[in-house]
Design an enzyme around this catalytic site. Structure first.
Site, PDB file in Angstrom:
ATOM      1  N   ASP A 104       0.794  -1.230   0.000  1.00 13.53           N
ATOM      2  CA  ASP A 104       0.000   0.000   0.000  1.00 13.53           C
ATOM      3  C   ASP A 104       0.827   1.282   0.000  1.00 13.53           C
ATOM      4  O   ASP A 104       0.261   2.370   0.035  1.00 13.53           O
ATOM      5  CB  ASP A 104      -0.953   0.004   1.197  1.00 13.53           C
ATOM      6  CG  ASP A 104      -0.228  -0.203   2.523  1.00 13.53           C
ATOM      7  OD1 ASP A 104       0.905  -0.715   2.499  1.00 13.53           O
ATOM      8  OD2 ASP A 104      -0.808   0.121   3.571  1.00 13.53           O
ATOM      9  N   GLU A 105       2.148   1.186  -0.050  1.00 14.61           N
ATOM     10  CA  GLU A 105       2.978   2.380   0.013  1.00 14.61           C
ATOM     11  C   GLU A 105       4.040   2.340  -1.079  1.00 14.61           C
ATOM     12  O   GLU A 105       4.574   1.276  -1.400  1.00 14.61           O
ATOM     13  CB  GLU A 105       3.689   2.494   1.370  1.00 14.61           C
ATOM     14  CG  GLU A 105       2.767   2.547   2.574  1.00 14.61           C
ATOM     15  CD  GLU A 105       3.547   2.648   3.877  1.00 14.61           C
ATOM     16  OE1 GLU A 105       4.508   3.446   3.932  1.00 14.61           O
ATOM     17  OE2 GLU A 105       3.206   1.918   4.819  1.00 14.61           O
TER      18      GLU A 105
END
Length: 410
Positions: free
Chosen positions: A105-106
């Protein structure tokens, strides 16, 4: 030219994706949790509403329910998260060819030499709106001149926000933050630095680096660099394969691990998987590291340098048990364990072996393990296993396929 680095972090990612698939969850406190019957009953992620009740990642589901009786718990669907992670990266690819993942997610993104996009904040807001409109998710974005401060920026204001740290404002905005907000400052490091009277990132920045080194070794110098905004590490180019520096596996155990006998079984399961992957990739390890997390979620790591590089499960297991025996007393039961093989060298590396070592016995052991690899590849992993791993049925449900990661907050 000053670098322009973005760190893009999708907010409450797992829980947000689950809410997309089930609209009835919207407006409710939601947590994504594991299977309680298999001791994976912890909060993996939570949405913003659940967060307001004080629910934290890593706590037991029963604790989360006590804080919020109406909490809705859903099981994870990792194929969904992988799909949305890929979709987000397709959007990021429209802006730069330097997009470096940091988990599902990053990502970090370098837009320094991408002309015509505008300043970093403008680009961050444009991407933020695209993710919201095209994927139905929100992101927080940090903008800075280095990766560490960009990461801090994405954490600074959530959800759905953009924060910029510059050379002019970081002393005012970054230095007052708690030191545990700085990347790689974990629980044990925080405890140690607090014992010396430090509490903020600014305290780290303004401490003599030699003093930090005496407390933390090379990590102290690294943290001093990070706190002062001196990080110059590049953002990897999209598709670049990082050099393999270690191979490992970790697992949450089906029940509490209360003594070395229990730990011996779990370590054998993990060591066999690590050893098999080492051989598959053509490596031997010079260092073995263990990671332990107890039932209070306190975790630590220890490592041991081997006399001779190895890819044999028995030798990796021996090193792991030696580390365990010297460093853990089982005053609290363990709930997570991990093994990492590091300082990798090619399997054919010319070794200066001890003259007292029985080379033929060692070669025979490795040939045997390679034969086991072949049987498992052909007929399945469960076709052949060590007797010790079958000695306790309550530990036979361990998932040894989890990729190793240091136990932390991320």
């Amino acid at each position: 030219m000053e670098r322009v680095i973005l760190h893009l972090d999708m907010n409450n990612f797992y829980a947000s994706v689950e809410c997309l698939y089930d609209p009835s969850l919207r407006g409710k406190p939601v947590a994504v949790g594991g299977d309680e019957s298999k001791r994976h009953g912890i909060v993996l992620a939570k949405n913003q509403i659940a967060k307001k009740y004080g629910i934290t990642t890593g706590e037991n589901l029963w604790q989360a329910r006590m804080k919020c009786p109406e909490l809705v718990i859903v099981h994870p669907h990792f194929e969904r998260y992988s799909k949305f992670s890929k979709l987000a990266r397709e959007i990021y690819a429209d802006y730069s060819d330097r997009v470096e993942p940091f988990g599902l997610d990053e990502v970090w993104m370098d837009i320094t030499n991408v002309y015509g996009l505008g300043d970093g904040v403008t680009v961050a807001n444009e991407i933020r709106e695209r993710i919201k409109n095209e994927l139905g998710l929100t992101i927080s974005v940090g903008v800075s001149y280095n990766k560490i401060f960009a990461k801090l920026g994405s954490d600074y204001k959530k959800p759905d926000a953009v924060t910029e740290f510059t050379k002019d404002n970081y002393r005012e905005l970054v230095w007052p933050l708690p030191m545990e907000d700085l990347l790689y400052v974990g629980r044990a490091t925080t405890k140690k630095l607090r014992s010396y009277g430090l509490s903020t990132i600014g305290d780290i920045a303004n401490t003599d680096p030699k003093l930090l080194q005496s407390w933390l070794g090379k990590a102290g110098l690294m943290l001093h660099t990070f706190a002062n905004g001196y990080d110059i590490s590049p953002v990897a180019k999209t598709g670049e394969t990082p050099e393999i520096k270690s191979i490992g596996n970790s697992t949450t155990t089906p029940r509490d691990i209360r003594d070395e006998g229990d730990a011996k079984i779990i370590f054998y399961m993990l060591c066999e998987c690590v050893a098999e992957r080492l051989r598959k990739k053509g490596f031997a390890a010079k260092t073995i590291q263990i990671s332990l997390r107890d039932k209070e979620l306190f975790s630590f790591e220890r490592q041991l340098k081997l006399k001779t590089p190895t890819s044999a499960a028995a030798e990796i297991h021996g090193a792991a048990m030696e580390l365990l025996h010297k460093n853990y007393s089982f005053s609290r039961p363990l709930r997570s364990m991990g093994i990492r093989a590091a300082d990798l060298v090619p399997a054919g590396y010319a070794l200066q072996l001890s003259m007292f070592e029985d080379f033929r016995l060692r070669e025979r052991s490795e040939r045997l393990e390679r034969a086991v690899d072949d049987i498992r590849r052909k007929y399945g992993r469960g076709m052949i296993c060590r007797g010790i791993t079958m000695s306790d049925k309550s530990l036979m449900g361990v998932n040894i396929g989890d990729e190793f990661h240091p136990f932390g907050n991320h």
